[in-house]
Design an enzyme around this catalytic site. Structure first.
Site, PDB file in Angstrom:
ATOM      1  CG  ASP A  99     -55.539 -29.454  28.046  1.00  0.00           C
ATOM      2  OD1 ASP A  99     -56.250 -30.331  29.498  1.00  0.00           O
ATOM      3  OD2 ASP A  99     -55.263 -28.773  27.808  1.00  0.00           O
ATOM      4  CG  ASP A 204     -60.042 -28.615  32.038  1.00  0.00           C
ATOM      5  OD1 ASP A 204     -59.171 -27.034  31.306  1.00  0.00           O
ATOM      6  OD2 ASP A 204     -60.751 -28.700  31.708  1.00  0.00           O
ATOM      7  CD  GLU A 264     -57.592 -25.041  34.621  1.00  0.00           C
ATOM      8  OE1 GLU A 264     -57.738 -23.861  33.614  1.00  0.00           O
ATOM      9  OE2 GLU A 264     -58.445 -25.933  34.141  1.00  0.00           O
ATOM     10  CG  HIS A 328     -55.336 -22.584  26.464  1.00  0.00           C
ATOM     11  ND1 HIS A 328     -54.351 -22.640  27.250  1.00  0.00           N
ATOM     12  CD2 HIS A 328     -57.419 -23.570  26.734  1.00  0.00           C
ATOM     13  CE1 HIS A 328     -55.578 -24.061  28.061  1.00  0.00           C
ATOM     14  NE2 HIS A 328     -57.322 -24.145  27.460  1.00  0.00           N
ATOM     15  CG  ASP A 329     -58.049 -21.231  29.342  1.00  0.00           C
ATOM     16  OD1 ASP A 329     -58.580 -21.772  28.508  1.00  0.00           O
ATOM     17  OD2 ASP A 329     -58.336 -22.098  30.098  1.00  0.00           O
TER      18      ASP A 329
END
Length: 568
Positions: A99, A204, A264, A328-329
Site C-alpha cells: 500500500d 491510497d 483507490e 479494511h474501510d
C-alpha cells in the site's frame, strides 16, 4: 522485461497486518504471523497478498499516516522479517503488493519535521501552506474528514506563522505534488521497493493527490463551523491523470519490473473510468471503485446489476476491473450485503456473495476473514472504537446535543472497525490471534465463527472450502477470466443471472443466484440453458445440483441465497 499482466489471473488477499496474527504477545499482528499462516493462504489458493501500510507510523490512522516510506514498522518485525516474508511468499508463488500512501504523510515524517522549521527549508514545498486571513483564522473554512483537532482542514504552526493543509487528521499533512523535488524522492523510494522484489502497489486515495489552484470558503458548515464540502474540492481535480501517468512512467511501468498498480479512486463510475484506466494513456492498471461498496450507502440489487454490467462493457476497451465487496474501510460484507441473522443464512449468504464476486469479470479481492464468513463487531462504548471516522462522527453528534445512544448506535454499522477486529483463527483465548491483550477487542462470536471450525465442517457448510473451490475454478475454466458477460433479468429484485462465454474454448458458464433473504421463484430459465438442455453444476451454495425439467415450464423456487454456476 515484458509485462505479463499476471494480475488478470490473480486472486488477491488483503491483509490488515495489525489484526492478522500476533506471534510475540504484544497484541499487534506481525510479519512472523503472516509467515506462519502462508500455508493457510496457499491452501486457500490465493496467489497475491496486498498489505495495508506496514511502514513506521504513529498509527493515528492505523498506518495510513506514514512516518518513514523507506522502512518497515519494527512493531511488525522490521525490514529483515519483511525480506524473509518476500522470499518465502515468492517461493510459494504468492506475489506481494504494498500500500503506497502518496496523498499525505504523518506529521512525524522527517520531511514534515524539516518542512515546518522555516519557509526556506529544503523540504518546505513537500507540503501545502497557507497564510492566515486578516483575523488570523484559517486560509479557508474547510473541514477535515475526521473532525479531529478543532475540525479544520488547516493547522497553524508557530515556527513560520502559516497553516498547513490536511484533508484528514491534523496529524496527516497533505503532500504537494507541484514539487518536482517531492516527485523525484517518491519515485526513487518506490523504485527501491520494486528492486527489493515487491510486485506492485495499491495507491491510497490516488485521485486526490492534485489540489485546486485556490482555496475558497464554502457556505454550508457543520456543527463545528467548518465546511465538509472541501473534501470534494480535492477529488478528481483536472490534471491528476497527468501526475499518475508520471508516477507510472517512473516506477511500475519501467521495463525492468513486471509490476502493477491498483488505485483507490472515489467518484469513479463506468461512465468516466477511461479517465483513470485507458491503456493508451498509461495511467492505472486497475482500480476499485465505490459505486457498490460504500460505508454509508445502501444499494439495490437492480443498481448492483446495472453497475456490474457497466464495468463489464468496458473490458472490450482494455479496462480490467476489480471485484470486491469488502475491505479494511468497510463493514463486513456478510453484515452489509448478506444476512447474519441466523447461522444458516450467514453461511449461505457468505457463499453466495463469494460466488458472485468470483464469477463477475475482473480480479477478485478477499479481505481477511471473509473466507470464513466473519461479521460485524458492535461495541457499546465509544472508547472501544479506534476508527477516526467513527470517533469523529460520534463527537460531532454529541456536540449537536444527541445522547450517547443516539450518537453511537446509528453509526456502528458503518464503522471501519467492523473489519479491523482481529482475525478469528480458532476457539482458544482471543480467537488464537494473540496470547496478549489485543489492540482492539476480538469479536465475541469467535467460538462459533473461526477458521479452524469452518475448515472442519462438511464441504456444503464451509465458507472456506467454498472460496477454495471458486479459486480453483478460475484455473480450470477459461470463461471465468476471459469470458464475455451477458446479464439477464436486470429488473428483478431477487435474482442475479448472467453468463460468461469464452469465444476461444466455446465454454459457457451460467450463474443463477437468489441474492436475497427471501425464497423466490425464478421468473424464467435463461435462454442458453433452454436451448442446450445439457448442463453440469460446477458449484452451488447449498451443495445440491441444479435441475431443469425437460420442457423448462415448471417454476423453480429458490431458497434464500441459493445460487449455482452451471456449465452449459
Amino acid at each position: 522485461m515484458a509485462r505479463t499482466y499476471w494480475w488478470k489471473e490473480a486472486v488477491i488477499y488483503e491483509i490488515y497486518m495489525k489484526s492478522f496474527k500476533d506471534t510475540d504477545g504484544d497484541g499487534i499482528g506481525d510479519i512472523r504471523g503472516v509467515i506462519e499462516k502462508l500455508p493457510y493462504l496457499k491452501e486457500l489458493g490465493i496467489n497475491c497478498i496486498w498489505f495495508t501500510p506496514i511502514y513506521p507510523s504513529p498509527q493515528v490512522d492505523n498506518g495510513y499516516d506514514v512516518a518513514d516510506y523507506y522502512g518497515i514498522n519494527e512493531a511488525y518485525g522490521g525490514m529483515d522479517a519483511f525480506k524473509e516474508l518476500l522470499s518465502k511468499a515468492h517461493a510459494l508463488g504468492i506475489r506481494i503488493v504494498m500500500d503506497m500512501v502518496l496523498n499525505h504523510s504523518s506529521d512525524e515524517c522527517l520531511w514534515f519535521k524539516e518542512a515546518r522549521k522555516s519557509k526556506d527549508n529544503p523540504y518546505r514545498d513537500y507540503y501545502i501552506w497557507g497564510d492566515p486571513k486578516e483575523d488570523g483564522s484559517e486560509p479557508c473554512n474547510w473541514a477535515n474528514c475526521f473532525n479531529d483537532g478543532n475540525g479544520s482542514a488547516w493547522t497553524y504552526t508557530e515556527e513560520t506563522g502559516q497553516y498547513y493543509f490536511h484533508n484528514y487528521s491534523y496529524k496527516m499533512p497533505e503532500l504537494n505534488w507541484k514539487s518536482e523535488k517531492l516527485r523525484e524522492e517518491v519515485y526513487s523510494m518506490m523504485r527501491g521497493w520494486l528492486a527489493l522484489g515487491v510486485d506492485g502497489f495499491r495507491l491510497d486515495v490516488i485521485n486526490r493527490i492534485k489540489k485546486p489552484d485556490a482555496f475558497h470558503d464554502l457556505e454550508s458548515v457543520n456543527s463545528l463551523g467548518y465546511a465538509e464540502g472541501g473534501k470534494k474540492q480535492c477529488s478528481n481535480v483536472p490534471g491528476f491523470e497527468d501526475i499518475i501517468h508520471d508516477i507510472a512512467e517512473n516506477t511500475w511501468l519501467l521495463p525492468q519490473y513486471d509490476a502493477f498498480s491498483m488505485g483507490e479512486c472515489g467518484g469513479v463510475t463506468s461512465e468516466n473510468a477511461l479517465r483513470y484506466l485507458d491503456p493508451e494513456k498509461r495511467v492505472l492498471d486497475t482500480l476499485y471503485h465505490f459505486e457498490i461498496v460504500s460505508r454509508k450507502k445502501e444499494i439495490s440489487l437492480r443498481d448492483y446489476k446495472r453497475i456490474e454490467a457497466g464495468w463489464a462493457s468496458l473490458m472490450e476497451k482494455g479496462v480490467w476491473p476489480i471485484q470486491h465487496l469488502g475491505n479494511h474501510d468497510q463493514p463486513r460484507l456478510v453484515s452489509k450485503f448478506g444476512d447474519d441473522s441466523t447461522e444458516e443464512l450467514r453461511i449461505r449468504s457468505a457463499r453466495c456473495l463469494a460466488l458472485l464476486t468470483y464469477m463477475m469479470p475482473g480480479t477478485p479481492i478477499i479481505y481477511q476473514g471473509d473466507e470464513i464468513g466473519m461479521v460485524n463487531t458492535y461495541f457499546d462504548n465509544i472508547k472501544d472504537y479506534n476508527d477516526r471516522y467513527t470517533v469523529g462522527d460520534y463527537m460531532e453528534r454529541r456536540k449537536a446535543g444527541m445522547t450517547h445512544a443516539e450518537a453511537l448506535f446509528p453509526i456502528r454499522m458503518a464503522s471501519r472497525d467492523n473489519a479491523r477486529t482481529p482475525m478469528l483463527w480458532d476457539s482458544s483465548k482471543n480467537a488464537g490471534f494473540t496470547e496478549g491483550t489485543p489492540w482492539i477487542k476480538v469479536n465475541n462470536n469467535y467460538p462459533r465463527i473461526n477458521a479452524e471450525l469452518d475448515r472442519s465442517k462438511p464441504e456444503a457448510e464451509s465458507v472456506f472450502r467454498f472460496y477454495q473451490k471458486l479459486i480453483s475454478m478460475r484455473k480450470e475454466h477459461p470463461a471465468v477470466i476471459n469470458g464475455d458477460f451477458t446479464m439477464y433479468l436486470p429488473d428483478d429484485d431477487h435474482f442475479v443471472v448472467f453468463t460468461r462465454h469464452d469465444p476461444q474454448s466455446h465454454e459457457i458458464l451460467l450463474v443463477i443466484a437468489n441474492a436475497s433473504s427471501e425464497a423466490a421463484v425464478l421468473p424464467e430459465i435463461p435462454e442458453p440453458a433452454v436451448s442446450q438442455k445439457n448442463h453440469e453444476t460446477l458449484i452451488s451454495t447449498t451443495g445440491n445440483d441444479f435441475e431443469i425439467d425437460k420442457d423448462c415450464s415448471s417454476p423453480r423456487t429458490f431458497l434464500p441465497w441459493e445460487a449455482y454456476v452451471l456449465k452449459i
